[in-house]
Every structure is written in C-alpha cells, then in structure tokens.
Design an enzyme around this catalytic site. Structure first.
Site, mmCIF file in Angstrom:
data_model
loop_
_atom_site.group_PDB
_atom_site.id
_atom_site.type_symbol
_atom_site.label_atom_id
_atom_site.label_comp_id
_atom_site.label_asym_id
_atom_site.label_seq_id
_atom_site.Cartn_x
_atom_site.Cartn_y
_atom_site.Cartn_z
ATOM 1 N N LYS A 203 -54.401 1.026 87.931
ATOM 2 C CA LYS A 203 -54.517 -0.007 86.908
ATOM 3 C C LYS A 203 -53.470 -1.084 87.085
ATOM 4 C CE LYS A 203 -56.622 2.347 83.047
ATOM 5 N NZ LYS A 203 -56.212 3.326 82.035
ATOM 6 N N ASP A 205 -52.224 -2.295 89.877
ATOM 7 C CA ASP A 205 -52.325 -3.276 90.974
ATOM 8 C C ASP A 205 -53.645 -4.042 90.959
ATOM 9 O OD1 ASP A 205 -52.402 -0.441 93.111
ATOM 10 O OD2 ASP A 205 -54.167 -1.509 92.383
#
Ligand code: MN
Length: 205
Positions: A203, A205
């Site tokens: 979540k 990146d």
C-alpha cells in the site's frame, strides 16, 4: 539466460520484475562452514513445507505437504522441486497470487546439517547420495533435530521421495512440531502477520 545457468528451471518459472523472491546470481558456496538447511512454510494453493538442503552451492528442494515428522515410522511424501539459490534460505514474504508459487512464505525452521552417507566405510557426497536416491543426514535446527532419510520412491524422473525420521535420541512419537510450533524462527512472526505486513508494504508504494 545462459544455457549453462545452474538455476535454469528456477529462473524460467519466475518473473523477477514481479516476484519478491531472490534472483540468486552466484553460488555462495560455504566451504568453510557447515552446510545449511531450511524449512519454509508456504501457504500457496496447497499449504506445504519446502524442505531445502544446501548441496554444491544450491538448495536442493522438496515440497513436503505434511511437513517433517518426529515419529520414526512415519513416511511423509516429499516432492522434489527445482534447485533454489542459496540466498533463498533467507526469504520470507508474500509472492503475488498471479506469480508462480503465489502465497506467503515463512521460515519455519533453519540450521545446519551433517552428511551421514557412507558406502563400504567411505564417505559419500550429498550429490552422489541424491543421485542414488538414498540420502541420510542429521539436522541441527531450532525445531527439528536428529537423523532423517530422504528415499526416492520411484525411478528416474519420478519426483516422489519419502522423508523419514531415523529412530534416534531425537525421535519423539508424542511431539507434533507441525501443529504445535507455528511461530517462525527468524522474525517470530506468524504466517498471518507476514501476509498482513506484505499488504501494508504494498500500500505504501
Ligand atoms: Mn513452495
């Protein structure tokens, strides 16, 4: 990939732009130290335990659906899989579902092992023993210790082997390490925690 690639099958099965698994560029042979083993619990489409022994700079690998037993009479199916790079022994994480081997991998046990193979009083190398389909070794892990045998259950290209506990001082009919010892040896996380942590990382990146 070169024809001579010692991890040809391992590399062919994976897309390294997508999987979080190590590519494994070179053989990190550990001649000076003792050979290692690792057991990775792998929550793939079928939950299994990947049993890996360091032999000649790769991890010889078997998928054991039931995991190792500490009961001498029990024979657990071990399906031989492709050689893995030595640095795979440190791998823990979640492989995306649409990749080969998709699912969460945790290091369930790890340590060193001793080659116990001999023939007519002479030491037999691990690779020779594997070729012969009869392999004896002593594990020194955190959970699993003592003598084990891997016996080829078929001939030639048949991938089915049996993992059998030797009847020694470490044999224990009352212990069931697969169901009673769920925590990891490396990070102390559980399989669920690794999966959750991987989601969280994705979540970000
Ligand atoms: Mn696996």
């Amino acid at each position: 990939m070169k024809k001579s690639d010692f991890l040809k099958e391992y590399h062919k099965k994976r897309d390294f732009d997508r999987t979080s698994e190590p590519f494994g560029v070179s053989k990190n042979s550990s001649k000076s130290k003792q050979a290692i083993f690792v057991i990775q619990k792998h929550d793939a489409s079928n939950l299994h335990y990947d049993f890996r022994l360091e032999v000649d700079g790769v991890l010889k690998s078997w998928a054991v659906p039931k995991g190792p037993s500490t009961v001498p009479s029990e024979k657990h199916l071990a399906v031989q899989t492709e050689d893995h790079p030595v640095d795979y022994a440190d791998f823990e994480g979640t492989i995306r579902e649409d990749e080969y081997g998709g699912g969460t991998v945790m290091i369930w046990d790890a340590g060193t092992y001793q080659n116990m193979n001999d023939k007519d009083g002479k030491k037999l190398s691990m690779s020779e023993a594997i070729k012969n389909g009869h392999v004896l070794f002593r594990l020194d892990g955190k959970k699993i210790k003592g003598g084990y045998a891997l016996i080829h259950a078929g001939k030639g290209k048949n991938k089915n082997w049996l993992l059998i506990k030797k009847n020694d001082e470490q044999a224990d009919a009352r212990r069931n390490p697969v169901s009673s010892e769920k925590k990891l040896v490396l990070s102390g996380r559980t399989l669920n925690q690794i999966a959750k942590d991987a989601k969280h990382e994705n979540k970000q990146d």
